[in-house]
Write a protein that holds these residues in place. Structure first.
Motif, mmCIF file in Angstrom:
data_model
loop_
_atom_site.group_PDB
_atom_site.id
_atom_site.type_symbol
_atom_site.label_atom_id
_atom_site.label_comp_id
_atom_site.label_asym_id
_atom_site.label_seq_id
_atom_site.Cartn_x
_atom_site.Cartn_y
_atom_site.Cartn_z
ATOM 1 N N HIS A 398 37.464 42.958 44.271
ATOM 2 C CA HIS A 398 38.291 41.943 43.625
ATOM 3 C C HIS A 398 39.258 42.603 42.641
ATOM 4 O O HIS A 398 38.998 43.694 42.124
ATOM 5 C CB HIS A 398 37.418 40.942 42.874
ATOM 6 N N ILE A 399 40.355 41.905 42.396
ATOM 7 C CA ILE A 399 41.333 42.381 41.416
ATOM 8 C C ILE A 399 40.790 42.208 40.006
ATOM 9 O O ILE A 399 40.923 43.073 39.150
ATOM 10 C CB ILE A 399 42.669 41.622 41.577
ATOM 11 N N ASP A 400 40.161 41.051 39.741
ATOM 12 C CA ASP A 400 39.490 40.821 38.469
ATOM 13 C C ASP A 400 38.177 40.091 38.746
ATOM 14 O O ASP A 400 37.752 39.963 39.895
ATOM 15 C CB ASP A 400 40.375 40.053 37.487
ATOM 16 N N ASN A 401 37.526 39.606 37.705
ATOM 17 C CA ASN A 401 36.201 38.999 37.869
ATOM 18 C C ASN A 401 36.216 37.481 37.906
ATOM 19 O O ASN A 401 35.164 36.848 37.942
ATOM 20 C CB ASN A 401 35.271 39.450 36.736
ATOM 21 N N MET A 402 37.397 36.873 37.903
ATOM 22 C CA MET A 402 37.469 35.422 37.801
ATOM 23 C C MET A 402 36.899 34.713 39.034
ATOM 24 O O MET A 402 36.241 33.673 38.915
ATOM 25 C CB MET A 402 38.911 34.980 37.560
ATOM 26 N N LYS A 403 37.162 35.230 40.209
ATOM 27 C CA LYS A 403 36.682 34.566 41.417
ATOM 28 C C LYS A 403 35.163 34.495 41.442
ATOM 29 O O LYS A 403 34.567 33.477 41.827
ATOM 30 C CB LYS A 403 37.202 35.294 42.650
ATOM 31 N N PHE A 405 33.073 34.626 38.768
ATOM 32 C CA PHE A 405 32.530 33.760 37.721
ATOM 33 C C PHE A 405 32.813 32.281 37.994
ATOM 34 O O PHE A 405 32.022 31.421 37.619
ATOM 35 C CB PHE A 405 33.066 34.178 36.349
ATOM 36 N N ARG A 406 33.936 31.995 38.630
ATOM 37 C CA ARG A 406 34.181 30.601 39.008
ATOM 38 C C ARG A 406 33.171 30.140 40.048
ATOM 39 O O ARG A 406 32.814 28.960 40.090
ATOM 40 C CB ARG A 406 35.601 30.439 39.532
ATOM 41 N N ALA A 407 32.722 31.054 40.897
ATOM 42 C CA ALA A 407 31.715 30.703 41.900
ATOM 43 C C ALA A 407 30.325 30.583 41.292
ATOM 44 O O ALA A 407 29.437 29.961 41.881
ATOM 45 C CB ALA A 407 31.699 31.749 43.018
ATOM 46 N N MET A 408 30.129 31.137 40.128
ATOM 47 C CA MET A 408 28.809 31.111 39.490
ATOM 48 C C MET A 408 28.507 29.781 38.815
ATOM 49 O O MET A 408 27.344 29.403 38.680
ATOM 50 C CB MET A 408 28.699 32.223 38.443
ATOM 51 N N PHE A 409 29.558 29.093 38.384
ATOM 52 C CA PHE A 409 29.338 27.922 37.543
ATOM 53 C C PHE A 409 29.916 26.670 38.172
ATOM 54 O O PHE A 409 30.956 26.701 38.845
ATOM 55 C CB PHE A 409 29.954 28.129 36.159
ATOM 56 N N ARG A 410 29.228 25.542 37.947
ATOM 57 C CA ARG A 410 29.724 24.234 38.356
ATOM 58 C C ARG A 410 30.641 23.720 37.255
ATOM 59 O O ARG A 410 30.187 23.131 36.287
ATOM 60 C CB ARG A 410 28.564 23.259 38.537
ATOM 61 N N GLU A 430 37.823 31.882 31.420
ATOM 62 C CA GLU A 430 38.863 32.904 31.287
ATOM 63 C C GLU A 430 38.621 33.880 30.144
ATOM 64 O O GLU A 430 39.225 34.960 30.128
ATOM 65 C CB GLU A 430 40.225 32.227 31.105
ATOM 66 N N VAL A 431 37.756 33.557 29.191
ATOM 67 C CA VAL A 431 37.477 34.501 28.097
ATOM 68 C C VAL A 431 36.789 35.755 28.616
ATOM 69 O O VAL A 431 36.754 36.784 27.925
ATOM 70 C CB VAL A 431 36.619 33.849 26.995
ATOM 71 N N LEU A 432 36.247 35.703 29.828
ATOM 72 C CA LEU A 432 35.565 36.850 30.421
ATOM 73 C C LEU A 432 36.495 37.681 31.302
ATOM 74 O O LEU A 432 36.073 38.714 31.826
ATOM 75 C CB LEU A 432 34.378 36.379 31.264
ATOM 76 N N ARG A 433 37.720 37.244 31.469
ATOM 77 C CA ARG A 433 38.638 37.917 32.395
ATOM 78 C C ARG A 433 38.831 39.390 32.030
ATOM 79 O O ARG A 433 39.075 39.741 30.879
ATOM 80 C CB ARG A 433 39.987 37.202 32.409
ATOM 81 N N SER A 434 38.699 40.244 33.057
ATOM 82 C CA SER A 434 38.973 41.687 32.947
ATOM 83 C C SER A 434 38.153 42.373 31.862
ATOM 84 O O SER A 434 38.601 43.344 31.245
ATOM 85 C CB SER A 434 40.472 41.920 32.698
ATOM 86 N N LYS A 435 36.944 41.884 31.616
ATOM 87 C CA LYS A 435 36.038 42.528 30.663
ATOM 88 C C LYS A 435 34.753 42.940 31.361
ATOM 89 O O LYS A 435 34.376 42.373 32.385
ATOM 90 C CB LYS A 435 35.705 41.579 29.506
ATOM 91 N N HIS A 436 34.102 43.938 30.789
ATOM 92 C CA HIS A 436 32.741 44.216 31.202
ATOM 93 C C HIS A 436 31.869 43.068 30.695
ATOM 94 O O HIS A 436 31.941 42.711 29.513
ATOM 95 C CB HIS A 436 32.232 45.532 30.623
ATOM 96 N N GLN A 533 36.029 44.170 37.440
ATOM 97 C CA GLN A 533 36.296 43.651 38.781
ATOM 98 C C GLN A 533 35.061 42.964 39.371
ATOM 99 O O GLN A 533 34.993 42.724 40.575
ATOM 100 C CB GLN A 533 36.751 44.782 39.713
ATOM 101 N N ALA A 534 34.083 42.660 38.528
ATOM 102 C CA ALA A 534 32.840 41.977 38.912
ATOM 103 C C ALA A 534 31.977 42.820 39.835
ATOM 104 O O ALA A 534 31.134 42.283 40.549
ATOM 105 C CB ALA A 534 33.141 40.620 39.556
#
Length: 794
Positions: A398-403, A405-410, A430-436, A533-534
């Motif tokens: 993945h380019i970043d981790n958003m995809k 984390f969006r799949a993780m949560f309802r 989005e506060v988690l975007r591009s972070k470890h 990148q998750a």
């Protein structure tokens, strides 16, 4: 029984008419139900259908006497849906009428209009128990009193019809999708006319029902029912439209006069309409159930599957009884025409309504059970597909981790499913975007020591920007969200300064399954690290966190190897992060003694002897008690005695358990880290020393470690060290400087050899990475391996 013509499907070129008019019947008594009262001179001619000539489902007998207008319905046996020979014959007749040609009718828009008619057909009444005047066209949706329920049909409220099991959006947009309504308008109105004609002629209920089924042969079962429901709703709505408006609208009053409808509603008539409302409510629930069966996704359950076949076997019979119930209600409405103030209800009429409602309730319960079986099967298949999709997502780049984390949560795009413990606010993903992201995975039984120490480590770097910690509470699947204890979760969440989910229900079930199946979470807390990148960086970074705190960032295997390469066995590695006093003691080049055990008398003797030796040699000495890895009451008593008698330093009393737990957990984490990297004790000095310390903890006697600042160290068990310290006058002359104390003490202890020794290394069951080959730290022999089950109440 007379032969009746089998009618072809309704079309505009072939209207719904019957060539044969059923002759009036003599009074029939069947199964104790008087079906026709036309011979009673006190009653007007009845328009009710003959329901008694064909009754393949034997009903409970009507009571011989009726007290106070209340009739008791005897229970039907639990095997109510097992097919008797009569029922089987009826089922074959019903199926013989079916010739499906139109499969894809979406009848929900039609049913939505029917629901609105039933909802709006509720005139407002008072709670007078005698005679209640009808008050114009005031509409009320909810009523509380029993009297109002009787007249307004409280069972026909909004909740009854707009079933949560169906898609609410379909109902919201029903009036915007009128194509199906227009397409079915002709057959609906033809059936509507036929209902009036058949009821007025006193036709046999079974024959009329079968005629309607033949007329609607080309439609699906749910469409047959909804068309008939809509046809009845026209008559029902027209009746109440006139009744509601007759006191204010001259047109309605004129129509009511020609129909000779009653202007007042007696208590008996209100009871009658309560029964009708109950029957219509039950019939509508069964109808909704039929629609749900039709809408089950074919990609997850086929019509030929055993579960579906068992469920749909009863649908034709359910459709038959719904239509027959509507005919019974229509018959009652028709009987009101021309009655004026003289309408009297018959026992047979009342009993038939109650019997139909009871029969449909039984069917509804059975269909609901079968529907749940089908839905459970679908949910399992959907869950399996979703799980496979999530696994592929976690393995993809993945380019970043958003995809991920969006799949993780309802959560919708506008929702904030994360809670920031320090700021006490909700935040978006989005506060988690591009972070470890460090996923702290636990159940709700987190050891307080673990949580407190992690809290302390986290607060050491309050301005960190490199990573975020996110708590994912894993609630047992057997714990429903309805019984979930929010208080326990809220208390834990409020103790954490990092991010957590707003509620455990926000975590997708496939994520919980993935955590259990792939990451092997059972009970012990885990700290799973995902890079920006998750991608999985570390399956459990807690050992690194305990050993090096935030210095372990980014908590990868490469970083772990680099940190070990920089480390050697000294006091800084062993205990530097445990107590802030160590920094000063090391800087001042003091002799630092860490000791443990749970024998109070040995602790007294050892501390007194050590202090005496240090005083004699003018050695700056600091001693700290670190107890045992599983501190119980004995350790607590030792701690209290040491603090009260000022024998040595101790950890703060209010959280001493946290510090002792942390000391031994760090040692165990070091062992696990070494084993995970493939290190063996035979070739690694640090790992040998770690095993020695854990062996001391497994013994029943005391032990001690002496270190000069962060330099040389010496260690030993209490039965070796204590005699050497007691004999310090014999060797104290050799220590003319503080730098020589540890070396001389090491030489003296090496000269002491006990006749026997029994060293034990006790590793907890969750330690992991346990080697099958471990040598004794004292004699070098391979230690025997045992399995120990322990319950220690101290």
């Amino acid at each position: 029984m007379a032969n009746y013509q089998v009618l072809p499907p309704i079309t505009k070129s072939r209207p719904l008419v019957t060539d044969t008019v059923l002759p009036p019947k003599d009074p029939v008594v069947s199964l104790g139900l008087v079906q026709n009262f036309t011979n009673d001179p006190s009653l007007k001619p009845s328009h009710e259908l003959d329901h008694g000539s064909y009754n393949p489902f034997p009903a409970p007998r009507a009571p011989a006497n009726v007290k106070g207008g209340q009739m008791m319905l005897k229970p039907i046996s639990s095997n109510r849906l097992s097919l008797s020979s009569d029922e089987s014959a009826l089922s074959k007749q019903i199926l013989a009428t079916h010739n499906l040609a139109y499969e894809d009718f979406d009848v929900k828009p039609v049913l939505a209009i029917v629901e609105d008619i039933f909802r709006l057909a509720k005139p407002l009444t008072t709670t007078d128990h005698s005679v209640t005047p009808i008050q114009g066209n005031q509409i009320q949706h909810h009523f509380d009193t029993k009297e109002n329920k009787a007249y307004h049909g409280s069972t026909l409220d909004d909740k009854t019809y707009h079933s949560s099991t169906l898609d609410d959006k379909a109902y919201e947009s029903s009036y915007r999708d009128l194509d199906i309504v227009k397409a079915l308008a002709f057959p609906i109105n033809k059936i509507c006319s036929e209902i009036v004609c058949k009821c007025a002629a006193g036709a046999e209920a079974h024959s009329v029902t079968m005629d309607f089924l033949r007329s609607l042969a080309n439609y699906s079962w749910d469409a047959k029912v909804v068309i008939t429901f809509a046809a009845f709703a026209i008559n029902y709505g027209e009746f109440w439209l006139v009744v509601q408006h007759q006191t204010k609208d001259p047109l309605a009053k004129s129509v009511a006069s020609l129909k000779d409808l009653p202007e007042t509603m007696s208590p008996d008539l209100r009871k009658k309409f309560e029964s009708v409302s109950d029957l219509l409510s039950t019939a509508l629930k069964v109808t909704l159930c039929l629609i749900e069966f039709k809408e089950l996704p074919s990609q997850y359950i086929s019509q030929e599957s055993g579960e579906m076949a068992a469920a749909t076997a009863h649908i034709p019979t359910a459709a038959y009884w719904i239509i027959r119930s509507l005919l019974a209600c229509a018959s009652l409405l028709l009987n009101l025409i021309g009655s004026g103030h003289e309408y009297l209800t018959s026992t047979a009429e009342s009993w038939e309504i109650l019997n139909m409602a009871h029969k449909l309730s039984v069917m509804f319960e059975h269909l609901q059970t079968q529907l749940k079986i089908c839905k459970d099967l679908i949910d399992r298949k959907k869950g399996e597909d979703a799980y496979i999709a999530f696994k592929k997502l976690m393995e993809a780049a993945h380019i970043d981790n958003m995809k991920v984390f969006r799949a993780m949560f309802r959560a919708r795009e506008d929702q904030k499913p994360l809670f920031h413990g320090y700021k006490k606010i909700n935040e978006k993903i989005e506060v988690l975007r591009s972070k470890h992201v460090l996923l702290l995975i636990t159940d709700l039984n987190i050891p307080h020591e673990e949580l407190n120490i992690l809290h302390s480590i986290y607060n050491q770097h309050p301005t960190r920007q490199e990573y975020e910690v996110l708590w994912l509470p894993i609630v047992d699947s057997s714990t429903s969200m309805a019984s979930f204890q929010d208080t326990e979760f809220q208390n834990l969440r409020n103790m954490m300064p990092w991010h957590s989910v707003e509620h455990p229900s926000y975590i997708e079930p496939v994520v919980i399954r993935y955590i259990r199946d792939v990451w092997n979470f059972v009970h012990r807390p885990m700290l799973v690290v995902l890079d920006p990148q998750a991608k999985l960086s570390n399956l459990d970074a807690l050992p690194m966190m305990w050993i090096w705190a935030s210095n372990g960032f980014p908590f990868t295997k490469q970083r772990e190897m680099a940190l070990w390469a920089e480390s050697s066995w000294n006091l800084e590695l062993l205990a530097d992060s445990i107590d802030p006093r160590f920094t000063d003691w090391i800087r001042e080049n003091r002799i630092i003694c860490l000791y443990g055990g749970e024998d109070v008398e040995w602790v007294r003797r050892f501390t007194q002897s050590t202090r005496a030796a240090a005083a004699a040699m003018r050695i700056p000495l600091e001693m700290l008690y670190v107890g045992k890895s599983n501190p119980k009451d004995k350790v607590r008593r030792c701690h209290d005695v040491i603090d009260r008698e000022k024998l040595s330093h101790t950890f703060p009393l209010d959280n001493y358990n946290d510090y002792i737990w942390f000391f031994w957990t760090r040692l165990m984490s070091m062992l696990n880290s070494k084993k995970r990297l493939g290190t063996s004790a035979e070739s690694d000095t640090v790992m040998q020393e770690i095993l020695n310390m854990l062996t001391f903890d497994g013994s029943e006697v005391g032990w001690a470690v002496f270190s000069r600042g962060n330099y040389e160290m010496v260690k030993g068990k209490g039965d070796v060290l204590l005699p050497v310290l007691d004999n310090h006058p014999q060797w104290a002359y050799r220590v003319d400087h503080v730098d020589k104390f540890v070396g001389v003490l090491d030489e003296e202890t090496r000269g002491v050899r006990t006749e026997h020794h029994c060293n034990r290394l006790i590793l907890p069951g969750h330690a992991g990475y346990v080697s099958e080959h471990i040598v004794c730290s004292e004699c070098g022999k391979t230690m025997d391996q045992y399995v120990m089950y322990r319950c220690c109440t101290d």
